[in-house]
Scaffold this motif. Sequence first.
Motif, PDB file in Angstrom:
ATOM      1  N   PRO A  10      51.272  38.470  44.019  1.00 50.44           N
ATOM      2  CA  PRO A  10      52.188  39.559  43.670  1.00 50.44           C
ATOM      3  C   PRO A  10      53.646  39.133  43.892  1.00 50.44           C
ATOM      4  CG  PRO A  10      50.534  40.272  45.261  1.00 50.44           C
ATOM      5  CD  PRO A  10      50.405  38.815  45.108  1.00 50.44           C
ATOM      6  N   ASP A  11      54.549  39.850  43.279  1.00 49.89           N
ATOM      7  CA  ASP A  11      55.949  39.468  43.419  1.00 49.89           C
ATOM      8  C   ASP A  11      56.460  39.792  44.820  1.00 49.89           C
ATOM      9  OD1 ASP A  11      55.764  42.176  43.028  1.00 49.89           O
ATOM     10  OD2 ASP A  11      57.615  42.332  41.881  1.00 49.89           O
ATOM     11  N   LYS A  12      57.649  39.324  45.132  1.00 52.24           N
ATOM     12  CA  LYS A  12      58.199  39.428  46.485  1.00 52.24           C
ATOM     13  C   LYS A  12      58.395  40.869  46.924  1.00 52.24           C
ATOM     14  CE  LYS A  12      60.772  35.120  46.836  1.00 52.24           C
ATOM     15  NZ  LYS A  12      62.105  34.538  47.004  1.00 52.24           N
ATOM     16  N   ILE A  13      58.882  41.721  46.016  1.00 55.04           N
ATOM     17  CA  ILE A  13      59.160  43.106  46.383  1.00 55.04           C
ATOM     18  C   ILE A  13      57.870  43.831  46.756  1.00 55.04           C
ATOM     19  CG2 ILE A  13      60.025  45.309  45.522  1.00 55.04           C
ATOM     20  CD1 ILE A  13      62.036  43.702  43.875  1.00 55.04           C
ATOM     21  N   THR A  14      56.807  43.578  46.016  1.00 60.55           N
ATOM     22  CA  THR A  14      55.525  44.197  46.324  1.00 60.55           C
ATOM     23  C   THR A  14      55.009  43.722  47.676  1.00 60.55           C
ATOM     24  OG1 THR A  14      55.023  44.282  43.963  1.00 60.55           O
ATOM     25  CG2 THR A  14      53.182  44.582  45.475  1.00 60.55           C
ATOM     26  N   MET A  15      55.116  42.434  47.948  1.00 58.23           N
ATOM     27  CA  MET A  15      54.650  41.895  49.226  1.00 58.23           C
ATOM     28  C   MET A  15      55.462  42.460  50.386  1.00 58.23           C
ATOM     29  SD  MET A  15      51.989  40.130  48.898  1.00 58.23           S
ATOM     30  CE  MET A  15      51.938  39.366  50.502  1.00 58.23           C
ATOM     31  N   ILE A  16      56.769  42.551  50.229  1.00 59.54           N
ATOM     32  CA  ILE A  16      57.614  43.105  51.293  1.00 59.54           C
ATOM     33  C   ILE A  16      57.254  44.562  51.534  1.00 59.54           C
ATOM     34  CG2 ILE A  16      59.989  43.754  51.849  1.00 59.54           C
ATOM     35  CD1 ILE A  16      60.862  41.142  50.472  1.00 59.54           C
ATOM     36  N   SER A  17      57.026  45.317  50.467  1.00 60.96           N
ATOM     37  CA  SER A  17      56.650  46.728  50.612  1.00 60.96           C
ATOM     38  C   SER A  17      55.310  46.882  51.329  1.00 60.96           C
ATOM     39  CB  SER A  17      56.575  47.394  49.244  1.00 60.96           C
ATOM     40  OG  SER A  17      57.842  47.402  48.652  1.00 60.96           O
ATOM     41  N   ILE A  18      54.360  46.048  50.985  1.00 63.80           N
ATOM     42  CA  ILE A  18      53.043  46.125  51.626  1.00 63.80           C
ATOM     43  C   ILE A  18      53.148  45.778  53.110  1.00 63.80           C
ATOM     44  CG2 ILE A  18      50.772  45.013  51.721  1.00 63.80           C
ATOM     45  CD1 ILE A  18      50.918  44.839  48.646  1.00 63.80           C
ATOM     46  N   MET A  23      53.325  47.532  58.729  1.00 62.45           N
ATOM     47  CA  MET A  23      53.991  47.475  60.029  1.00 62.45           C
ATOM     48  C   MET A  23      54.291  48.885  60.546  1.00 62.45           C
ATOM     49  SD  MET A  23      57.198  45.037  60.995  1.00 62.45           S
ATOM     50  CE  MET A  23      58.444  46.033  60.207  1.00 62.45           C
ATOM     51  N   ILE A  24      54.763  49.760  59.677  1.00 61.97           N
ATOM     52  CA  ILE A  24      55.034  51.134  60.069  1.00 61.97           C
ATOM     53  C   ILE A  24      53.733  51.831  60.492  1.00 61.97           C
ATOM     54  CG2 ILE A  24      55.848  53.383  59.249  1.00 61.97           C
ATOM     55  CD1 ILE A  24      58.075  51.365  59.720  1.00 61.97           C
ATOM     56  N   ALA A  25      52.662  51.591  59.759  1.00 58.68           N
ATOM     57  CA  ALA A  25      51.378  52.204  60.090  1.00 58.68           C
ATOM     58  C   ALA A  25      50.876  51.728  61.450  1.00 58.68           C
ATOM     59  CB  ALA A  25      50.350  51.891  59.004  1.00 58.68           C
ATOM     60  N   VAL A  26      51.045  50.452  61.748  1.00 61.43           N
ATOM     61  CA  VAL A  26      50.614  49.915  63.040  1.00 61.43           C
ATOM     62  C   VAL A  26      51.456  50.509  64.164  1.00 61.43           C
ATOM     63  CG1 VAL A  26      50.543  47.804  64.431  1.00 61.43           C
ATOM     64  CG2 VAL A  26      49.609  47.808  62.129  1.00 61.43           C
ATOM     65  N   MET A  27      52.762  50.635  63.954  1.00 64.74           N
ATOM     66  CA  MET A  27      53.626  51.207  64.996  1.00 64.74           C
ATOM     67  C   MET A  27      53.290  52.677  65.243  1.00 64.74           C
ATOM     68  SD  MET A  27      57.375  49.464  64.630  1.00 64.74           S
ATOM     69  CE  MET A  27      57.687  50.001  62.976  1.00 64.74           C
TER      70      MET A  27
END
Length: 59
Positions: A10-18, A23-27
């Motif tokens: 996948p492109d960079k923006i999709t990977m960063i979003s995922i 990370m937010i879900a884990v926190m």
Amino acid sequence: MFAKKNSAMPDKITMISIVWTAMIAVMMTATVTLYNDKSDTAPTNYTEMTGTYQGVSYY
């Protein structure tokens, strides 16, 4: 004119979003887990300190 690449990556923006969403879900999960057992039934191990003010003139 514009050919779309068939890429398994996948492109960079999709990977960063995922990654950001994960990370937010884990926190949030860690926060809920850590503070879940902090309830009013736990004994308090501190002494309540109170103070009073008396307006006394030294002059």
